[in-house]
Each structure stands twice: as structure tokens, then as C-alpha cells.
Design an enzyme around this catalytic site. Structure first.
Site, short mmCIF file in Angstrom:
data_model
loop_
_atom_site.label_atom_id
_atom_site.label_comp_id
_atom_site.label_asym_id
_atom_site.label_seq_id
_atom_site.Cartn_x
_atom_site.Cartn_y
_atom_site.Cartn_z
N LEU A 133 6.30 -37.34 38.45
CA LEU A 133 6.27 -38.61 37.73
C LEU A 133 7.29 -38.65 36.61
O LEU A 133 7.03 -39.13 35.52
CB LEU A 133 4.87 -38.89 37.14
CG LEU A 133 3.72 -39.05 38.11
CD1 LEU A 133 2.44 -39.30 37.34
CD2 LEU A 133 3.98 -40.19 39.06
N CYS A 134 8.46 -38.04 36.86
CA CYS A 134 9.47 -38.09 35.80
C CYS A 134 10.83 -38.40 36.39
O CYS A 134 11.84 -37.86 35.97
CB CYS A 134 9.48 -36.80 35.00
SG CYS A 134 9.51 -35.33 36.01
N GLY A 135 10.85 -39.26 37.40
CA GLY A 135 12.11 -39.70 37.95
C GLY A 135 12.89 -38.56 38.57
O GLY A 135 12.32 -37.69 39.22
#
Lengths: 303, 143
Positions: free
Chosen positions: A88-90
Site C-alpha cells: 500500500l505504498c505505490g
């Protein structure tokens, strides 16, 4: 075309989702700030410690400490790879891993790894590369003690000559929008080549040193033995904090995008819901009107 | 002419200011620094650093590190350092009790070393926490 009930359910779930992403965004934003503040707080110490090292190491005729000595040629390299534990951090993890693998290809010598963060560890496993140690579950703003084990492992590998050079691969925090993957030399530290050195970043504003005859207690070697590992740990600590700030900045960005998407989706869905509702009302009215008409005709026929 | 004292740790800048004298736990015994001291670089032990400014006495817990003295500027690079006000006396007391109990049980050398270190740390903290009071010249500072 979804039915009205399906659209309503969809709207509800997207609404919940956007709340979650909004919350995550806020959490990440505060973590970025904390990690950034912690990086800044390490600067005075880094500055002074480096001054001390240069002071001792530059005394002419002194043999360099083994942590300062270059080995030629370099037979093997150890890379400390900083990634996040969670997703969930690109593209945060992909970017640093790609930068690392590109660098390793150029090197052309055997490489072993220390993984900090689960994501990087998993990739190293999949590559079936040599994993010396792995660390995970560090807090967003780790304390110095939390990371000193990482540095000690690296120093040990260097001193045992299992690695002739050690690099840190982490993501440098530039600002909230930009984070830059970097690969920096950790060991050996070389004061004579200051400018191209990793450490130079910390000592940009350093004054030329006044010559002073110091008293060394207990002795130069003992002091170097205490200062150099500590300084190495400090560099690892700074890298950890930079990586943490970058991770959370990347996560904040990813969450902001997710929130924006959710809101756009909500707008479209609301439009669809209204259309479907109107359509349902229209067809119901038609039904009623049709029914009334039919009833009327039936009554007339009966008369 | 006073001394400028900086105490920094990897995590923060703990103290910076003018003082009159500094007493540090050097690796080879207590070390007093007065103005005009010769340039010195030394390794520090676990212990209490005391600085005096007029009638005021400041105490810091220092857990290892090193010190550099150059032209009336004392720089302490501590691994971990705490100010008296920051120390949680109850927690330190608790840590001391735990370490002492562990030591009584004659643990294996590895654990014994860890317990000794913990005991030392808590003792230093307690000493600093109790020492923060106005300086009275008739009392010899304990070492």
C-alpha cells in the site's frame, strides 16, 4: 446495468473504503514528519563525530583503521536493502529494488544482502541471492538502539572479510512528492576521498580543521575503535529514518490517490443511482397508469 | 571565561550552553575539565556528568560515548544521555531491582553481563535523578 439495490450497496462500500484511505493518509502524513524530524536531529551528532574521525585519521603517519581501509580489488559486496514491511505504498519498493538490481548488474562481483523490511527480503528470496540477515518490524521512528544490530552485522561481515565493500540501498526523502532511491557506500569510510563519499552530505558546512595537538585517552586506536563503529551505526540509522520517511510519504501519496479515485467513483455511482431510481419511479408510474387505464377499459366494457 | 558544553547523542542535541566546570566519567577515571584545558579526546564510561554554572549544578546520565575538548569547547558525543528531569525514578528503581534479582540467581555469563549492564545503567540514572539539587560546596561530589 446494476440494479438500484446493487448500486446502493456499492456506494456504501466505496464510502467506507474512502474513509479508511483517508485515515491511512493522515497517519502516514504524521509519520513522515516524525521521521523527518528524527533525521534532522541526528545531524549535529553526525557532524561532530565525523569531525572527530577526520581529526584523528588525518594525523600524518598514522595507519588507517581497518574500517577506513580500501581493499583492491573488491571481491564481494554486501548490500543493505531498505524496503517496507507492508505494501500500500505505490511503487516505493519496486523503485529501490530495481535501482539495487541495476547496480548489482554493473558491479559484476558476488553480492550478498542484509534485508531491512519484509518486501525486500521476499524479493531476495525469490532471486535466490545470498541473504546474510534480515530485520523487520521496526517502528516508524526507530530508536538508535533498534538499528545498531543492523550496523553491527554489516561491520562484522566487513571485518571478517566476507565483504570488501558495503553499500546502503535506501530511498532518500526529498519532499512529500519526491523520493529518490540511492545507493551509498557505508564501508570502508575514506576521509581522503571526502567529496565523493557518502558522508560528505553530512559535512557540507564543515570548517577546515585547526591543527591541534590532542591528548588521546586511552589512545588513538582505542578511540577509533569506539568512534568508527558508532559512526557506521549512525549512518545506518540515518538511512533507516530516510527510508521510513520515504515509505510513509509514498504511502500517503498512494492513499491520497485512492481517496481521490474513491470520490470520483462515488460521484459516478451517485449519478447512476439517481438515474436508476428515476427510471424505477417512471416505470412504476407507467405501470400504475397502465393498470388504471386497463381497469377503466374493463369497467366500460362491462357496462 | 567559561566553557561551552555540548552534549549530543545520535538521536538529539541534549544540552548546549555555557558552564564553569565539567566533571565527566572518563574511561580511565573521573575527569574534571576547567577552562584552558589542553586539547583532549577521550572515551567515556557509563556514569554521571556534572556541570557547574555558578551555584547551579547540572547532572546528566551518560551511557558511554566520547568527549572532545578544544579551546574551551567541550563536546560530549554520548551513545545515550539523559537529563535529570527526564529520568523516571520508579522505572529506574524497578530496573535496578530486576537486575539485582537476576544477578542473585547466578545466571550464565551472557545473561550476567547483560544484567550487570542493566544494573549499572539504572544506578547511574538513580544517581542523576537524586543529584539534581543546588550545589553545596561543603559536600564532596560522590564518584
Amino acid at each position: 446495468m446494476e440494479t438500484l439495490r446493487e448500486i446502493r450497496r456499492h456506494i456504501r462500500s466505496i464510502g467506507n473504503l474512502s474513509q479508511v484511505t483517508k485515515a491511512l493518509e493522515a497517519v502516514s502524513a504524521s509519520k513522515v514528519q516524525k521521521a523527518q524530524a528524527a533525521v534532522l536531529a541526528t545531524r549535529p551528532y553526525a557532524h561532530r563525530a565525523w569531525e572527530l574521525i577526520v581529526n584523528i585519521a588525518c594525523v600524518r603517519g598514522e595507519k588507517f583503521h581497518s574500517l577506513l581501509t580500501h581493499r583492491e580489488p573488491v571481491h564481494s559486496v554486501l548490500i543493505v536493502l531498505f524496503t517496507s514491511d507492508r505494501g500500500l505504498c505505490g511503487a516505493y519498493n519496486q523503485n529501490i529494488i530495481r535501482a539495487t538490481t541495476d547496480y548489482v548488474e554493473q558491479l559484476g562481483v558476488p553480492v550478498s544482502y542484509i534485508a531491512v523490511g519484509r518486501r525486500g527480503r521476499d524479493v531476495i528470496w525469490r532471486m535466490q541471492a545470498d541473504l546474510v540477515a534480515e530485520f523487520h518490524g521496526l517502528p516508524a521512528v526507530p530508536s538508535f538502539v533498534d538499528v545498531s544490530a543492523i550496523a553491527r552485522t554489516a561491520i562484522e561481515e566487513f571485518l571478517q572479510e566476507r565483504a570488501d565493500a558495503i553499500f546502503l540501498a535506501y530511498t532518500d526523502f526529498i519532499n512529500l512528492m519526491r523520493q529518490q532511491p540511492v545507493i551509498k557506500r557505508l564501508l570502508p569510510l575514506t576521509p581522503s576521498r571526502l567529496e565523493e563519499q557518502a558522508v560528505s552530505e553530512y559535512v557540507v558546512d564543515m570548517q577546515p580543521l585547526g591543527v591541534a595537538e590532542y591528548i588521546y585517552e586511552p589512545g588513538k586506536a582505542e578511540i577509533m575503535n569506539a568512534v568508527l563503529p558508532r559512526f557506521t551505526e549512525l549512518q545506518v540509522y540515518q538511512a533507516t529514518l530516510e527510508a521510513s520517511a520515504s515509505e510513509h510519504a509514498a504511502r500517503r501519496m498512494a492513499m491520497r490517490n485512492a481517496t481521490d479515485n474513491a470520490e470520483e467513483l462515488l460521484r459516478d455511482l451517485t449519478l447512476m443511482r439517481n438515474k436508476a431510481r428515476q427510471q424505477a419511479i417512471t416505470s412504476e408510474l407507467l405501470d400504475i397508469a397502465g393498470g388504471a387505464e386497463a381497469l377503466e377499459q374493463a369497467l366500460q366494457a362491462a357496462r | 571565561m567559561g566553557l561551552r558544553l555540548d552534549i549530543v547523542t545520535p538521536e538529539r542535541e541534549l544540552f548546549t550552553g555555557e558552564v564553569d566546570t565539567v566533571l565527566v566519567p572518563g574511561a580511565e577515571g573521573q575527569l574534571g575539565i576547567l577552562p584552558q584545558h589542553a586539547p583532549l579526546i577521550t572515551v567515556l564510561d557509563e556514569g554521571v556528568l556534572t556541570a557547574r554554572r555558578g551555584a547551579e549544578s547540572l547532572a546528566f546520565a551518560i551511557h558511554g560515548g566520547y568527549m572532545q575538548v578544544l579551546s574551551d569547547h567541550v563536546i560530549v558525543l554520548a551513545d545515550v544521555a539523559e537529563q535529570a528531569e527526564e529520568i523516571d525514578v520508579e522505572r529506574a528503581e524497578e530496573a535496578r531491582r530486576r537486575a539485582e534479582e537476576l544477578l542473585k540467581k547466578q545466571p550464565p555469563p551472557e545473561e550476567q553481563r547483560a544484567a550487570m549492564a542493566a544494573l549499572q545503567r539504572s544506578l547511574v540514572r538513580l544517581r542523576v535523578a537524586r543529584r539534581q539539587r543546588p550545589y553545596r560546596p561543603e559536600r564532596e561530589p560522590e564518584s
